[in-house]
Design an enzyme around this catalytic site. Structure first.
Site, PDB file in Angstrom:
ATOM      1  N   ASP A 252       3.439  13.351  37.124  1.00 40.39           N
ATOM      2  CA  ASP A 252       2.050  13.361  37.568  1.00 40.39           C
ATOM      3  C   ASP A 252       1.327  12.173  36.921  1.00 40.39           C
ATOM      4  O   ASP A 252       1.449  11.951  35.714  1.00 40.39           O
ATOM      5  CB  ASP A 252       1.367  14.673  37.182  1.00 40.39           C
ATOM      6  CG  ASP A 252      -0.042  14.764  37.708  1.00 40.39           C
ATOM      7  OD1 ASP A 252      -0.217  15.283  38.837  1.00 40.39           O
ATOM      8  OD2 ASP A 252      -0.974  14.313  37.009  1.00 40.39           O
ATOM      9  N   ASP A 295      -0.823  12.765  43.720  1.00 35.89           N
ATOM     10  CA  ASP A 295      -0.333  11.852  42.678  1.00 35.89           C
ATOM     11  C   ASP A 295       0.883  12.414  41.960  1.00 35.89           C
ATOM     12  O   ASP A 295       1.193  12.025  40.840  1.00 35.89           O
ATOM     13  CB  ASP A 295      -1.445  11.555  41.672  1.00 35.89           C
ATOM     14  CG  ASP A 295      -1.923  12.822  40.954  1.00 35.89           C
ATOM     15  OD1 ASP A 295      -1.661  13.925  41.479  1.00 35.89           O
ATOM     16  OD2 ASP A 295      -2.553  12.701  39.899  1.00 35.89           O
TER      17      ASP A 295
END
Length: 373
Positions: A252, A295
């Protein structure tokens, strides 16, 4: 079915008499026994051949006048007149006509004679002359020949022999055009088959492209979330059956929302592409990389235990572009796992969030240590 209907039905080209081209040499050659059988079926005998050969000297006397009269009649037919291009062509056709007529009275009707007639048909097929001119022209020539022969002492026997031979010639020309039609059909079939193969290849290519688009993330070029689950399921079953290690890493991007808010979404897309490229560069041949969504990225790591996955995570963190950090969580499939992938994904996801919470906590502590403005 009449001869005229037969010629019309199969589109046999015409004007055999007015367009012989002796330079065409690739006509088929009939076997001698076939030629002999055809003459037998027409009742064309040696006496017929001898009768025609004996009359050749007389034909040589009137052939020029006959040909001149023949073309005078031919030029009355608009379709034929349109095909003849000037005096030079007429002279060339008259010379070819002369050879054809003398050939009728040669007395030799063997393989060479048949090949010559087949060559005539091949020449007309190549020229693409309208078929409905052929039989009338042949009929006109036969009628004029009979009249001239009668005027020069010819009898019923000669007329009968000539008629048989012209029918023999007609069969040979038909052979050429039947072969031509079959060739056209086969060529069309081959072209159609080739076109079908081309279409199949294009459909297969397009289908592969669509499947590829359905399986990949258009921004980063990595596999997408749907493909991740399909491949992880397969790898989990394979690891269970092969009794080998399998790990998963979840990645992430830190502070990605802040990047988007500060610099805009185009900048955010640029970061996503850079991260995707960095992940692709550090993955090994057996590893598989995916953009999970937003993301988040993930990696499937076959033949890799937790320690190996953590080492790869360190390498991945170091490979990030300047100013970009990532939180990574890894998990190894355990003996108690079901052999699918649910628990493996859950543990890796939890580890990733734990790493992110740790990052956020450290950032908060760092901010607290900074003197207030």
């Amino acid at each position: 079915m009449s001869v005229y209907e037969f010629v019309s039905k199969y589109e046999f080209v015409s004007k055999m008499i007015t367009s012989y081209d002796p330079t065409v040499t690739n006509a088929p050659r009939l076997p001698d026994d076939t030629i002999q059988r055809r003459k037998e079926l027409l009742d064309f005998t040696k006496d017929d051949a001898a009768c025609l050969a004996a009359f050749r000297p007389e034909v040589e006397k009137f052939s020029a006048a006959l040909i001149k009269e023949f073309y005078k009649q031919q030029m009355k037919v608009p379709e034929i007149r349109d095909l003849i291009d000037g005096p030079e062509m007429i002279e060339r056709l008259r010379a070819a006509q002369h050879d054809y007529i003398l050939g009728l009275f040669s007395g030799q009707y063997d393989g060479d004679y048949a090949e010559n007639r087949l060559r005539i048909g091949k020449a007309h097929a190549n020229m693409g002359i309208e078929h409905d001119l052929f039989v009338p022209s042949l009929h006109r020539l036969e009628k004029m020949l009979v009249e001239h022969c009668r005027a020069h002492g010819g009898d019923d026997a000669l007329e009968t022999a000539l008629h048989k031979l012209i029918l023999f010639d007609l069969q040979l020309v038909f052979d050429t055009y039947i072969t031509g039609l079959i060739g056209e059909i086969e060529e069309s079939r081959d072209k159609l088959a080739a076109h079908a193969r081309t279409l199949e290849e294009k459909v297969a290519e397009r289908t592969a492209e669509i499947l590829q688009l359905a399986r990949t993330d258009p921004l980063t070029g990595l596999w997408n979330r749907r493909e991740f689950y399909q491949r992880l399921r397969h790898e989990a079953v394979s690891a269970r059956r092969g009794n080998h290690n399998l790990s998963v890493a979840f990645v992430d991007i830190d502070d990605f929302k802040s990047m988007n808010d500060t610099h805009g979404h185009l900048y955010g897309d640029k970061i996503l592409r850079q991260v995707g490229m960095a992940i692709s560069e550090i993955t090994r041949e057996t590893d598989q990389a995916f953009r999970f969504g937003g993301d988040e990225f993930c990696l499937i790591l076959p033949f890799t235990d937790r320690a190996g996955a953590e080492k790869l995570s360190v390498i991945l963190s170091a490979a990030m572009p300047d100013g970009v950090g990532v939180s990574i969580g890894v998990a190894q499939m355990q003996p108690e796992d079901t052999g699918t992938f649910e628990t493996l994904v859950t543990r890796a996801d939890e580890q990733m969030y734990a790493a992110k919470n740790q990052y956020q906590s450290s950032m908060a502590q760092e901010a607290a240590r900074q003197p207030s403005a």
